[in-house]
Scaffold this active site. Sequence first.
Site, mmCIF file in Angstrom:
data_model
loop_
_atom_site.group_PDB
_atom_site.id
_atom_site.type_symbol
_atom_site.label_atom_id
_atom_site.label_comp_id
_atom_site.label_asym_id
_atom_site.label_seq_id
_atom_site.Cartn_x
_atom_site.Cartn_y
_atom_site.Cartn_z
ATOM 1 N N ASP A 97 -5.215 -5.135 -6.651
ATOM 2 C CA ASP A 97 -5.707 -5.424 -5.317
ATOM 3 C C ASP A 97 -4.628 -6.203 -4.577
ATOM 4 O O ASP A 97 -4.078 -7.183 -5.108
ATOM 5 C CB ASP A 97 -7.004 -6.224 -5.401
ATOM 6 N N GLU A 152 -0.544 0.144 -5.446
ATOM 7 C CA GLU A 152 -1.617 0.974 -4.908
ATOM 8 C C GLU A 152 -2.910 0.611 -5.621
ATOM 9 O O GLU A 152 -2.980 0.642 -6.862
ATOM 10 C CB GLU A 152 -1.306 2.459 -5.102
ATOM 11 N N PRO A 162 1.144 7.776 -0.400
ATOM 12 C CA PRO A 162 1.656 8.671 -1.456
ATOM 13 C C PRO A 162 3.136 8.541 -1.749
ATOM 14 O O PRO A 162 3.695 9.358 -2.476
ATOM 15 C CB PRO A 162 1.357 10.053 -0.876
ATOM 16 N N CYS A 188 -1.794 2.394 11.961
ATOM 17 C CA CYS A 188 -1.880 3.572 12.830
ATOM 18 C C CYS A 188 -3.160 3.507 13.659
ATOM 19 O O CYS A 188 -3.816 4.520 13.895
ATOM 20 C CB CYS A 188 -1.820 4.859 12.023
ATOM 21 N N GLY A 197 5.848 7.982 0.669
ATOM 22 C CA GLY A 197 6.843 8.307 1.690
ATOM 23 C C GLY A 197 7.691 7.108 2.078
ATOM 24 O O GLY A 197 8.927 7.188 2.122
ATOM 25 N N LYS A 198 7.034 5.972 2.349
ATOM 26 C CA LYS A 198 7.769 4.773 2.745
ATOM 27 C C LYS A 198 8.520 4.170 1.566
ATOM 28 O O LYS A 198 9.633 3.652 1.718
ATOM 29 C CB LYS A 198 6.807 3.753 3.355
ATOM 30 N N ALA A 248 0.875 -1.173 0.000
ATOM 31 C CA ALA A 248 0.000 0.000 0.000
ATOM 32 C C ALA A 248 0.913 1.224 0.000
ATOM 33 O O ALA A 248 1.253 1.768 1.053
ATOM 34 C CB ALA A 248 -0.920 0.000 1.215
#
Length: 601
Positions: free
Chosen positions: A358, A331, A310, A434, A312-313, A307
Amino acid sequence: MAPARKKASKPRKSPKSPKKTQPEHDSSAESEEETPPQLQPQQLELGGDSSDSTSELSSDGDDPLVDDFLQGSDDDEEKASGSESGLESGSGSDSDDYDIEEKSRAIDDEKAREEEDAEAEMQLNINQESDEFRLPTKEELEEEALRPPDLPNLQRRIKEIVRVLSNFKALRQDGLTRKDYVEQLKKDICMYYGYNEFLIGALVEMFPVVELMELIEAFEKPRPICLRTNTLKTRRRDLADVLINRGVNLDPLSKWSKVGLVVYDSQVPIGATPEYMAGFYMLQSASSFLPVMALAPQEKERVVDMAAAPGGKTTYIAALMKNTGLIFANEMKVPRLKSLTANLHRMGVSNTVVCNYDGKELPKVLGVNAVDRVLLDAPCSGTGVISKDESVKSSKSVEDIQKCAHLQKELILAAIDMVDANSKSGGYIVYSTCSIMVAENEAVIDYALKKRDVKLVPCGLDFGRPGKDKAFLSPRTQYGWVFCCKVEKMSSSKPGAKPSETAEKEDGTTFVKEKEKSSDDIKENGNVSSKSESKKRKKRNFPSKPSNSLKENGKESSESEPKKRKKRQFPSKEEISKAREEKRNALRDKKSKGRKQQNQK
């Protein structure tokens, strides 16, 4: 002429009392004494003007007499001044001593008053603390419901309930249970902070009361802005110098991060600087550093970010791998692919393939046992980042948590299936969310441990708070909440172990039945041979399914071949690339034919 002389002789009596205290009038008085004899012939010559001059003289001469009559003589004034100065000199020392005594007394009085006030406040605080806190009655609660909420009263009551629950045996009210206090605390927190009943109930069950209030207060504070330095293009020290020159107030993030910066305030928009446009840094929360640090990707590995948006990881993984190896950034949502690809280009990442699948279907696309490491930052309810999105307080329900948990379980099984257990440097899966909910964190890991041949390993992070099963919980006070867990795959075989487990159970039942039969044979016949025969039967009947297949089909290859086909079911990379090229060529041919037909018409 005689009367004029008599009139002029009157001013001569004035020098009898000259003023010694006023030297200015002495000169005028002398001038007045000398002028009359000189003016006498002039007054005789002028004749008619004598009356005016005499009037002026009388007026000039009457003033000092009047002053003497009203104010007294100069000798009297000198005596009076002398007596006053004597009194002042005599009483000066006494008055000074008296003033000092008065001041010292006033200071002592003020100190005494301050001490009395301090003691009174201390006793008041002690009385307030010692007084038993009493829960409001139903009538008082009904009255409160009719009025607008009294926030100071709610805050005070929350603090008092927390104080009572922290020492319940000593401070509780007679006739009330802990449940009564907890229920009232839930209502007050919902009213004061804006949570719904489900979420606050779940938090109360998970955390002690004092820790719960610390967590809720931490959620009310805004999180600081954090930057991650792109080590593919610059160093943190050079980036910090450039941003400080642009008017940005920042500091290094912490000892545990060598690439993070915390921004306190900025004179320029931090997301529109030339350095940001050039890809020198990424706006990224500090808690999102941790899953990548736990994954610890190595150079020349094959890594999957399930996933990725945007980005960052993904860009952090590419920086740690130094743009070597291969990263699959997946994604599922098409609108988020734009931000992902834009960040990859801006940060200078060149070893990443962006795909739109998916996550549950990725093993069919990339292959089983095909990669070294997988990062699954699973979609979750977001209950750990309420400071970022306050709508979570009132929008989440049990159904939302259950849906997220079901999706997360499917995704983690797909992630485990993609990893190759025989990888020389890898074989790891990092699962992170999170969310605070146990159903989305520990329950998902327990499910994976039961369904696949994996084990938990330490995350390799020396800070934070360790949770259940070697999981990692980031600090909750400043940078937000993140749940992070690292899993190692032990065997590459896909534990379609469930059917084998059921087969073993079935074989076990037949084994027990045969034991019972053999014991019956021993009882009936008393022969030892029955035992040996039962053992032989056990050995023969143990592989029950293959024997049935042999009886039915008479061929062993018929079952071995489909098993091999299952392993080789997924196409290789070359086949996938060839199929894609064929599709593209077919589309091009169709377009060219359509254009030719249009031109012919």
